[in-house]
Every structure is written in structure tokens, then in C-alpha cells.
Design an enzyme around this catalytic site. Structure first.
Site, PDB file in Angstrom:
ATOM      1  N   GLY A   1       0.820  -1.217   0.000  1.00 27.80           N
ATOM      2  CA  GLY A   1       0.000   0.000   0.000  1.00 27.80           C
ATOM      3  C   GLY A   1       0.853   1.266   0.000  1.00 27.80           C
TER       4      GLY A   1
ATOM      5  N   ARG B   1      -2.147   8.604   3.733  1.00 25.64           N
ATOM      6  CA  ARG B   1      -2.314   9.526   4.850  1.00 25.64           C
ATOM      7  C   ARG B   1      -0.995   9.951   5.503  1.00 25.64           C
ATOM      8  NH1 ARG B   1      -6.771   6.104   7.915  1.00 25.64           N
ATOM      9  NH2 ARG B   1      -5.912   4.507   6.536  1.00 25.64           N
TER      10      ARG B   1
ATOM     11  N   LYS C   1       5.023   4.099   3.176  1.00 27.09           N
ATOM     12  CA  LYS C   1       4.670   4.099   4.602  1.00 27.09           C
ATOM     13  C   LYS C   1       5.509   3.148   5.446  1.00 27.09           C
ATOM     14  CE  LYS C   1       0.659   2.321   6.213  1.00 27.09           C
ATOM     15  NZ  LYS C   1      -0.782   2.358   6.579  1.00 27.09           N
TER      16      LYS C   1
ATOM     17  N   GLY D   1     -12.008  -3.890  10.865  1.00 25.80           N
ATOM     18  CA  GLY D   1     -12.959  -4.955  10.568  1.00 25.80           C
ATOM     19  C   GLY D   1     -13.465  -5.527  11.885  1.00 25.80           C
TER      20      GLY D   1
ATOM     21  N   GLU E   1     -15.996  -5.723   7.282  1.00 28.34           N
ATOM     22  CA  GLU E   1     -15.217  -4.484   7.262  1.00 28.34           C
ATOM     23  C   GLU E   1     -16.080  -3.317   7.750  1.00 28.34           C
ATOM     24  OE1 GLU E   1     -11.794  -4.087   6.621  1.00 28.34           O
ATOM     25  OE2 GLU E   1     -12.172  -6.186   7.063  1.00 28.34           O
TER      26      GLU E   1
HETATM   27  C1  UD1 Z   1      -7.368  -4.265   7.399  1.00 29.19           C
HETATM   28  C2  UD1 Z   1      -8.402  -5.378   7.543  1.00 29.19           C
HETATM   29  C3  UD1 Z   1      -9.291  -5.086   8.745  1.00 29.19           C
HETATM   30  C4  UD1 Z   1      -8.434  -4.985   9.983  1.00 29.19           C
HETATM   31  C5  UD1 Z   1      -7.323  -3.961   9.789  1.00 29.19           C
HETATM   32  C6  UD1 Z   1      -6.350  -4.063  10.928  1.00 29.19           C
HETATM   33  C7  UD1 Z   1      -8.911  -6.241   5.291  1.00 29.19           C
HETATM   34  C8  UD1 Z   1      -9.866  -6.225   4.167  1.00 29.19           C
HETATM   35  N1  UD1 Z   1      -9.207  -5.476   6.328  1.00 29.19           N
HETATM   36  O1  UD1 Z   1      -8.051  -3.065   7.135  1.00 29.19           O
HETATM   37  O2  UD1 Z   1     -10.247  -6.121   8.919  1.00 29.19           O
HETATM   38  O3  UD1 Z   1      -9.230  -4.640  11.095  1.00 29.19           O
HETATM   39  O4  UD1 Z   1      -6.581  -4.194   8.577  1.00 29.19           O
HETATM   40  O5  UD1 Z   1      -5.371  -3.041  10.880  1.00 29.19           O
HETATM   41  O6  UD1 Z   1      -7.914  -6.946   5.238  1.00 29.19           O
HETATM   42  N2  UD1 Z   1      -2.122  -3.887   1.403  1.00 29.19           N
HETATM   43  C9  UD1 Z   1      -1.498  -4.414   0.316  1.00 29.19           C
HETATM   44  N3  UD1 Z   1      -2.179  -4.486  -0.866  1.00 29.19           N
HETATM   45  C10 UD1 Z   1      -3.450  -4.068  -0.987  1.00 29.19           C
HETATM   46  C11 UD1 Z   1      -4.094  -3.535   0.150  1.00 29.19           C
HETATM   47  C12 UD1 Z   1      -3.408  -3.463   1.338  1.00 29.19           C
HETATM   48  O7  UD1 Z   1      -0.335  -4.808   0.376  1.00 29.19           O
HETATM   49  O8  UD1 Z   1      -3.989  -4.170  -2.097  1.00 29.19           O
HETATM   50  C13 UD1 Z   1      -1.383  -3.788   2.664  1.00 29.19           C
HETATM   51  C14 UD1 Z   1      -1.207  -2.359   3.120  1.00 29.19           C
HETATM   52  O9  UD1 Z   1       0.026  -1.837   2.647  1.00 29.19           O
HETATM   53  C15 UD1 Z   1      -1.205  -2.494   4.641  1.00 29.19           C
HETATM   54  C16 UD1 Z   1      -2.062  -3.724   4.888  1.00 29.19           C
HETATM   55  O10 UD1 Z   1      -2.127  -4.431   3.669  1.00 29.19           O
HETATM   56  O11 UD1 Z   1       0.092  -2.734   5.142  1.00 29.19           O
HETATM   57  C17 UD1 Z   1      -3.460  -3.393   5.374  1.00 29.19           C
HETATM   58  O12 UD1 Z   1      -4.138  -2.605   4.409  1.00 29.19           O
HETATM   59  P1  UD1 Z   1      -5.086  -1.424   4.843  1.00 29.19           P
HETATM   60  O13 UD1 Z   1      -5.634  -0.802   3.617  1.00 29.19           O
HETATM   61  O14 UD1 Z   1      -4.398  -0.544   5.820  1.00 29.19           O
HETATM   62  O15 UD1 Z   1      -6.285  -2.245   5.565  1.00 29.19           O
HETATM   63  P2  UD1 Z   1      -7.306  -1.699   6.615  1.00 29.19           P
HETATM   64  O16 UD1 Z   1      -8.359  -0.913   5.935  1.00 29.19           O
HETATM   65  O17 UD1 Z   1      -6.586  -1.067   7.725  1.00 29.19           O
HETATM   66 CA    CA Z   2      -4.328  -0.248   8.162  1.00 29.60          CA
END
Ligand code: UD1
Ligand code: CA
Length: 488
Positions: free
Chosen positions: A15, A19, A26, A146, A161
């Protein structure tokens, strides 16, 4: 509890972290001497996985370069477009092939995670024979996370979520930490079945829970003991909060191991630092990198040490040191600057306003005041006079100065390298040492004092100094006859 070695730990780090408002991805933002990703990988190492796979995407050149240096054994899988946490795991399976055995999944933005939390998660997961075990947590403010969904009997049925949750689900304070233990074979298969039918239009790994349960597999949610550990960092305010929490943890470990931290609020430690028993760390001190402080040493106040070794019983105050070794019982500061390659022997001294670089100072030798020692070797029991400069740079190259044992150099000396001062030699005040000084001899280069009377009035007429000189001369002339008239 005996635990098998998990087949893999997968770390999601693709990601952008919008923010953070940063050019740096990040997960590369630092706290306590490591990137956030580095802290997560350190926790992952504690479960001794057979492989570690980091999913990179946004800023993948930077993240890849960081991994090559900080975690060369980690493999990477590329997620070119960030289409959700489930999609990220699918990229791993498609690029590296299906996995069997236990797979741990964590996110790269949770730097407070402890290794033993993952060890406990894996142990509980394997004991229960689950297809997936989610680490859950009760948090004061579940907003954005979530939510853990349970049926009327309290059985864990899935994760919803925040953006997709019904009002009664939003009231649930048990949340998904984003850390999971999976059966690898089932994970490899289920990632191909995640839909994008949700608020964000992304493949959520969290949907795997309901799918696997629907297939008749056991799923579990294990409550984390310490919810602080699972806090994610999404902006720089949370980064500062997480850094503070991690620092508090490191300080607490140091105190429990027998170090005195006088003021935890103004003391900062990096994760690689060690502090011996009965050492005292005074306020406003930062110990960074691979710094170690020996038993009974006294460090601070106002001191920053990076990759520096402080010997037992040494005293280091108001000092900045990078890559230095300070011997047992040595004295440093106040106001010293020790640069890389400084090696102070036992009971040696680098005193007030002293800078050293690439300098070896023998046992018991002292450099007490206002001195620069660069590219030098000083033997044992020698004393360098105040206000001296080791002239190591001739404008083109750097050269070394060697001072023997039990040498006494005068104040305000200049050692023009390359030059040697032999054992037991002396030098006079103000000496410019350009030629080697043989052992046991005295070198003096400052000539006898010459006084040229009236020079200032003749050569600097019209200046304040000339005016003061004239006034002093006239006063002396006026006083002389008067004094000679006085009776004896
Ligand atoms: C996610 C969880 C949520 C949990 C929370 C805890 C999912 C759908 N949701 O939400 O249930 O409570 O984390 O902190 O998993 N990332 C990727 N590729 C992507 C998307 C994300 O590598 O396509 C990585 C991001 O860089 C990050 C992590 O996965 O390190 C979490 O992604 P983020 O978008 O922050 O998830 P949350 O909305 O926080
Ligand atoms: Ca997160």
C-alpha cells in the site's frame, strides 16, 4: 508449548499509505532504529518461519532496496496494483506457487507486534486444527477496523469491514487485528474465490473466514492479550504514538534488566541497544543503533550515542558519539564529539570541547580540553595540553600523527601530520610540531617573546587601540614626575 516452524510468514507492504503524505513508502518510516517493516520482520523472525515473503507494490524499488539491506533472506512478491489484502495474498500464491503447512499473515504497518504473540497464535491455531485463526482484540475505539462477527451461540462466523458493517455490527468492540494463521493449502485455494462485491470493490482476505467456514472447516478467533500491539500506523500522528509506545517498552525492558533510567520521558532507545546492570542513563539521552552501555556506566545528561560501545564504569556526559569505543572507566565530556574510529582506552579521557575522529587513545591517556584529535594514535599514560590541534589534512590527503607512551605535550600545540612524538617526550607551549620528536626529548618551536614598543600607535593610527595606547602613554608620563617627587 512446542510449535512447528511455520512454512511461511507473508507480510503485506504494497500500500501507499496516502495519509502519511510522504515521498517515502509508509512501511519504510522509522521508529526506534528500524523501519516499521523492519520491526514487523523482526517479530516474524521469532516464529522461525521457513520463508518470509513480503508483498511489495507502491514504491517497490525503495522497499526492495531496503529489504536487500535489512532482511536479505526475505523474498518478495509484486502486487503492481493494490486491489485489496486478499488480492495481495493471491499474488504471492500465483508468483511463488501454492504453500502447505502453517502460513502466518501480517500487515507491514503494525510495528508494535511482538514475536511471542505470533508464536502463541501459531500454537493455538495448530492445537485447534483450524483452517484459519484470526488474532482479534478488544479496543477502546473500534472505528475503522474490521469487526469480528459471532452467531447467537458466540461462535466466530466471519469478519465484516467497517465500511460494510450494519449498525449493530459497528457496535462490536472486538476487531480483526490483521494477523492470521492459515492452513497453507486451504489459503492457496481460497484466495481464488474472494469476490469484490463490497464497499471498496477490493478482494478482502477477511472474506476467507466465512468461505472456509462455509466449506465445513474450523475457524477461530484468538483474543490478543495486549491490544496495543496490534495498532496500525496510518499517519504521522499514529507514527509518533507508536514510537512512544515502543520506546516505553524498550525502556521498561532495560529497567527490568537492572538499568536505572532517570527520566523515561526524555530518554530514547533503539531496538538494538543493550544496557548493563547498574548503569545509569540521565535525562535527554538517546542511545541509537547497536549502542551498548556497560555495567555501572553513567551516560548523560544530554547525550546521543550511535553504534557506540561504552565500557563498564565509564562516565559520558553531554556528548555526541558515532561509531566510537569507550573503554572501561573512561571519562568523556562534558561536550565531546567522538566520530567514527575513535577508540578510547580504559580510564582514558576525552574532556571538554574535544573532537576525535579515527583516533586511538591508549590506556589512561588524557585529552582534557579544547582539542581536535584526527587520524592519530596516542600511547598509554600521555597527556595532551589544552587547545591543541592534530593537523591531519594538508589540503589534499589525510595523514597520521603518532604520540608515544607517557608523553607530555604543552598547551596550544599543533601536530602537523605525518609526524611522531616518541615515548616520554615533552613539547613546550605553543609548539608547532612539524618534525619527529625523539623519545625523551623536549621540543620547543615558539621563539622568545619580542616586544616592539609603540607599534600600535605607529602602525594602527586612528583606531580605538591606538587611542587607548596613547592615553596609557600620557597617563604614565604624567604620573612619573609626581611619583619621583614624593619623599622616600
Ligand atoms: C485491514 C483489515 C481489517 C483490519 C485492519 C487491521 C482487510 C480487508 N481489512 O483493514 O479487517 O481490522 O486491517 O489493521 O484486510 N495492502 C497491500 N495491498 C493491498 C491492500 C493493502 O499490500 O492491495 C497492505 C497495506 O500496505 C497495509 C495492509 O495491507 O500494510 C493493510 O491494508 P489497509 O488498507 O491498511 O487495511 P485496513 O483498511 O486497515
Ligand atoms: Ca491499516
Amino acid at each position: 508449548m512446542s510449535v512447528s516452524r511455520p512454512a511461511a510468514v507473508i507480510v503485506l507492504a504494497a500500500g501507499e499509505g496516502t495519509r502519511m503524505k510522504s515521498r517515502l513508502p509508509k512501511v519504510l518510516h522509522e521508529m526506534c532504529g528500524r523501519s516499521m517493516l523492519g520491526h514487523v520482520l523482526a517479530a516474524a523472525e521469532e516464529v522461525a518461519p521457513q520463508r518470509v515473503v513480503v508483498v511489495v507494490g507502491h514504491g517497490r524499488e525503495q522497499v526492495g532496496a531496503h529489504l536487500a539491506e535489512a532482511a536479505p533472506k526475505a523474498e518478495t512478491a509484486v502486487q503492481a496494483e493494490q486491489k485489496g489484502t486478499g488480492h495481495a495474498v493471491r499474488m504471492v500464491i500465483e508468483q511463488l506457487g501454492p504453500v502447505s503447512g502453517t502460513v502466518v499473515l501480517v500487515y507491514g504497518d503494525t510495528p508494535l507486534l511482538r514475536g511471542r504473540t505470533l508464536t502463541d497464535l501459531v500454537a493455538g491455531h495448530e492445537e485447534a486444527g483450524n483452517a484459519v485463526t484470526v488474532l482479534s482484540a478488544r479496543v477502546p475505539d473500534p472505528h475503522g477496523y474490521g469487526r469480528i462477527v459471532r452467531d447467537a451461540e458466540g461462535a466466530f462466523t466471519g469478519i465484516v469491514e467497517h465500511a460494510d458493517a450494519a449498525p449493530e455490527q459497528l457496535a462490536v468492540d472486538e476487531i480483526n487485528s490483521g494477523m492470521y494463521a492459515f492452513d497453507g493449502a486451504l489459503l492457496s485455494e481460497v484466495v481464488h474465490r474472494l469476490s469484490t462485491d463490497n464497499a471498496k470493490g477490493e478482494e478482502y482476505i477477511t472474506d476467507a473466514v466465512a468461505i472456509l467456514r462455509g466449506d465445513g472447516h474450523r475457524v477461530g478467533a484468538a483474543l490478543a492479550r495486549d491490544w496495543v500491539e496490534i495498532q496500525g500506523v496510518n499517519d504521522r500522528v499514529q507514527l509518533a504514538q507508536a514510537r512512544r509506545l515502543l520506546n516505553d517498552r524498550l525502556l521498561e525492558d532495560a529497567m527490568r534488566a537492572g538499568a536505572t533510567i532517570v527520566d523515561p520521558a526524555t530518554t530514547w532507545l533503539d531496538a538494538g541497544v543493550s544496557i548493563g546492570r547498574d548503569a545509569v542513563i540521565e535525562p535527554q539521552t538517546q542511545l541509537q543503533g547497536a549502542t551498548s552501555v556497560g555495567e555501572d556506566a553513567h551516560v548523560g545528561p544530554g547525550t546521543v550515542l550511535r553504534d557506540t560501545v561504552v565500557g563498564a564504569g565509564a562516565v559520558v556526559s553531554n556528548t555526541v558519539a558515532h561509531g566510537a569505543r569507550i573503554g572501561a572507566g573512561a571519562l568523556v565530556g562534558p561536550f565531546s564529539y567522538l566520530r567514527p574510529g575513535t577508540v578510547l582506552g580504559d580510564r582514558a579521557k576525552a574532556g571538554t570541547f574535544v573532537e576525535m575522529k579515527n583516533a586511538v587513545v591508549g590506556e589512561g591517556s588524557k585529552v582534557p580540553h579544547l582539542t581536535y584529535v584526527g587520524d592519530a594514535e596516542i600511547g598509554r599514560g600521555s597527556n595532551i595540553g589544552a587547545s591543541s590541534v592534530f593537523v591531519n589534512y594538508d589540503g589534499v590527503g589525510k595523514h597520521r600523527t603518532t604520540i608515544g607512551d607517557h608523553v607530555r605535550t604543552g598547551s596550544d600545540n599543533t601536530f602537523v601530520a605525518p609526524v611522531e612524538v616518541g615515548d616520554g617526550a615533552y613539547t613546550g607551549a605553543g609548539t608547532v610540531v612539524r618534525e619527529n620528536v625523539p623519545p625523551g626529548s623536549l621540543a620547543v618551536s615558539a621563539g622568545g617573546q619580542r616586544v616592539i614598543e609603540g607599534w600600535v600607535e605607529r602602525k594602527r593610527p586612528g583606531t580605538a587601540a591606538a587611542e587607548a595606547a596613547r592615553a596609557a602613554r600620557e597617563d604614565a608620563a604624567a604620573e612619573l614626575p609626581e611619583m619621583s617627587n614624593k619623599p622616600e
